[in-house]
Scaffold this active site. Sequence first.
Site, mmCIF file in Angstrom:
data_model
loop_
_atom_site.group_PDB
_atom_site.id
_atom_site.type_symbol
_atom_site.label_atom_id
_atom_site.label_comp_id
_atom_site.label_asym_id
_atom_site.label_seq_id
_atom_site.Cartn_x
_atom_site.Cartn_y
_atom_site.Cartn_z
ATOM 1 N N LYS A 173 0.856 -1.196 0.000
ATOM 2 C CA LYS A 173 0.000 0.000 0.000
ATOM 3 C C LYS A 173 0.890 1.244 0.000
ATOM 4 C CE LYS A 173 -1.820 -1.492 3.798
ATOM 5 N NZ LYS A 173 -2.620 -1.830 4.997
ATOM 6 N N THR A 204 -8.798 9.758 7.941
ATOM 7 C CA THR A 204 -8.453 8.506 7.261
ATOM 8 C C THR A 204 -8.188 7.372 8.262
ATOM 9 O OG1 THR A 204 -6.153 9.237 7.281
ATOM 10 C CG2 THR A 204 -7.402 9.640 5.248
ATOM 11 N N GLY A 206 -8.349 4.073 9.936
ATOM 12 C CA GLY A 206 -8.931 2.772 9.590
ATOM 13 C C GLY A 206 -8.806 2.360 8.136
ATOM 14 N N THR A 207 -8.033 3.091 7.354
ATOM 15 C CA THR A 207 -7.935 2.770 5.910
ATOM 16 C C THR A 207 -7.439 1.339 5.677
ATOM 17 O OG1 THR A 207 -5.806 3.896 5.993
ATOM 18 C CG2 THR A 207 -7.606 5.092 4.958
ATOM 19 N N GLY A 208 -6.377 0.959 6.412
ATOM 20 C CA GLY A 208 -5.769 -0.348 6.154
ATOM 21 C C GLY A 208 -6.691 -1.496 6.540
ATOM 22 N N CYS A 209 -7.347 -1.377 7.708
ATOM 23 C CA CYS A 209 -8.276 -2.433 8.156
ATOM 24 C C CYS A 209 -9.432 -2.563 7.153
ATOM 25 C CB CYS A 209 -8.863 -2.093 9.523
ATOM 26 S SG CYS A 209 -7.635 -1.908 10.814
HETATM 27 N N1 LIG Z 1 -5.655 10.271 1.101
HETATM 28 C C1 LIG Z 1 -5.914 9.151 0.412
HETATM 29 N N2 LIG Z 1 -6.666 9.210 -0.715
HETATM 30 C C2 LIG Z 1 -6.937 8.069 -1.417
HETATM 31 N N3 LIG Z 1 -6.488 6.851 -1.080
HETATM 32 C C3 LIG Z 1 -5.725 6.725 0.040
HETATM 33 C C4 LIG Z 1 -5.394 7.855 0.840
HETATM 34 N N4 LIG Z 1 -4.642 7.423 1.898
HETATM 35 C C5 LIG Z 1 -4.517 6.092 1.762
HETATM 36 N N5 LIG Z 1 -5.150 5.655 0.634
HETATM 37 C C6 LIG Z 1 -5.299 4.268 0.187
HETATM 38 O O1 LIG Z 1 -5.909 3.566 1.275
HETATM 39 C C7 LIG Z 1 -5.487 2.226 1.316
HETATM 40 C C8 LIG Z 1 -4.866 1.921 2.685
HETATM 41 O O2 LIG Z 1 -3.539 2.420 2.667
HETATM 42 P P1 LIG Z 1 -2.745 3.009 3.886
HETATM 43 O O3 LIG Z 1 -3.445 4.224 4.397
HETATM 44 O O4 LIG Z 1 -1.348 3.163 3.410
HETATM 45 O O5 LIG Z 1 -2.890 1.816 4.941
HETATM 46 P P2 LIG Z 1 -2.669 1.799 6.519
HETATM 47 O O6 LIG Z 1 -3.950 2.263 7.147
HETATM 48 O O7 LIG Z 1 -2.371 0.366 6.776
HETATM 49 O O8 LIG Z 1 -1.528 2.729 6.823
HETATM 50 C C9 LIG Z 1 -4.507 2.074 0.130
HETATM 51 O O9 LIG Z 1 -5.240 1.612 -0.991
HETATM 52 C C10 LIG Z 1 -4.014 3.497 -0.080
HETATM 53 O O10 LIG Z 1 -3.511 3.706 -1.390
HETATM 54 C C1 LIG Z 2 -7.320 -2.241 17.083
HETATM 55 C C2 LIG Z 2 -6.628 -1.630 15.929
HETATM 56 N N1 LIG Z 2 -6.264 -2.418 14.886
HETATM 57 C C3 LIG Z 2 -5.623 -1.878 13.821
HETATM 58 C C4 LIG Z 2 -5.333 -0.524 13.780
HETATM 59 C C5 LIG Z 2 -4.624 0.094 12.612
HETATM 60 O O1 LIG Z 2 -5.582 0.400 11.690
HETATM 61 P P1 LIG Z 2 -5.365 1.043 10.250
HETATM 62 O O2 LIG Z 2 -6.483 0.645 9.398
HETATM 63 O O3 LIG Z 2 -3.992 0.746 9.782
HETATM 64 O O4 LIG Z 2 -5.607 2.534 10.607
HETATM 65 P P2 LIG Z 2 -4.724 3.634 11.258
HETATM 66 O O5 LIG Z 2 -4.374 3.305 12.654
HETATM 67 O O6 LIG Z 2 -3.524 3.689 10.379
HETATM 68 O O7 LIG Z 2 -5.626 4.826 11.162
HETATM 69 C C6 LIG Z 2 -5.752 0.275 14.856
HETATM 70 N N2 LIG Z 2 -5.516 1.603 14.855
HETATM 71 N N3 LIG Z 2 -6.393 -0.304 15.918
#
Ligand SMILES: Nc1ncnc2c1ncn2[C@@H]1O[C@H](COP(=O)(O)OP(=O)(O)O)[C@@H](O)[C@H]1O
Ligand SMILES: Cc1ncc(COP(=O)(O)OP(=O)(O)O)c(N)n1
Length: 264
Positions: A173, A204, A206-209
Amino acid sequence: MKPRVLTVAGSDSGGGAGIQADLKTMLALGVHGMSVVTAVTAQNSLGVQGAWELPAEAVRAQYRSVVDDIGVQAVKTGMLASAELVETVAGLIGGTDVPTVVDPVGISKHGDSLLADSALDAVRTKLLPVATVATPNLDEVAQLTGVRVDSEGQLREAAAAVLSYGPRWVLIKGGHLPGDAVDLLTDGSEEHWLRAPRHDNRHTHGTGCTLASAIASQLAMGRSVPEAVTEAKAYVTGAIAAGFALGKGIGPVDHGWALRREAF
Ligand SMILES: Nc1ncnc2c1ncn2[C@@H]1O[C@H](COP(=O)(O)OP(=O)(O)O)[C@@H](O)[C@H]1O
Ligand SMILES: Cc1ncc(COP(=O)(O)OP(=O)(O)O)c(N)n1
């Protein structure tokens, strides 16, 4: 029968990430969501104020209750907290023949650790080998492989490094890079570049989950990995566009955006 999807993850009391994000995503995508709670976090828009892991026995019991009676078509893993829980979950997944999405959650957006350093080796050697798709972000790639990515051109090197631990596919990602939100999906022979416009929205959490649960939901519906990831990327992009303010910090993505669009 409605596809059934299991998340094995931590609870986020603020409702934006973890188990709560996973179950909302599954509801929005039309599958039946079920959960194995691995840890409880006290968490809000400002960060993680506390975290408590469950005993391995409680994780095993939840998993068996769900899988042995209800059955699952796909599994997603998130926060696993400790080496003992990583090994327990890897063992359970290894004995269940369904597609599994491993989100190797290491650090929250606010910089709070959600995985002990002593668990990294178990993620590399026990969990990644049983993954159908692994979905690390760039911090997790650096933690697990030592490869640091600061440009799109380095995503391939990151993917090869993660694939060396044995997942069938990896989705790197690139959400933390500037410019378009670009992710690379590969199994080492096929490459799929997923590109979406970057939404200038700070909410943003929770994007990854959300992305990993959406992939698991699509796999449970019978889609191929590239199809599932393409659909899931469209869903998370919409959820980020609709992310909303909550509390004093970073608000959650909006898991319900697609439901509202379809309802009216
Ligand atoms: N500001 C944004 N606009 C559009 N897509 C985004 C944005 N931030 C993250 N993404 C997308 O959201 C998904 C989760 O990525 P990311 O945020 O890197 O994960 P994590 O929450 O694990 O850090 C990926 O598909 C990434 O390209
Ligand atoms: C309980 C818990 N699990 C996973 C995460 C991380 O979530 P993610 O979707 O990567 O979002 P961000 O923390 O990057 O906003 C979490 N925060 N809590």
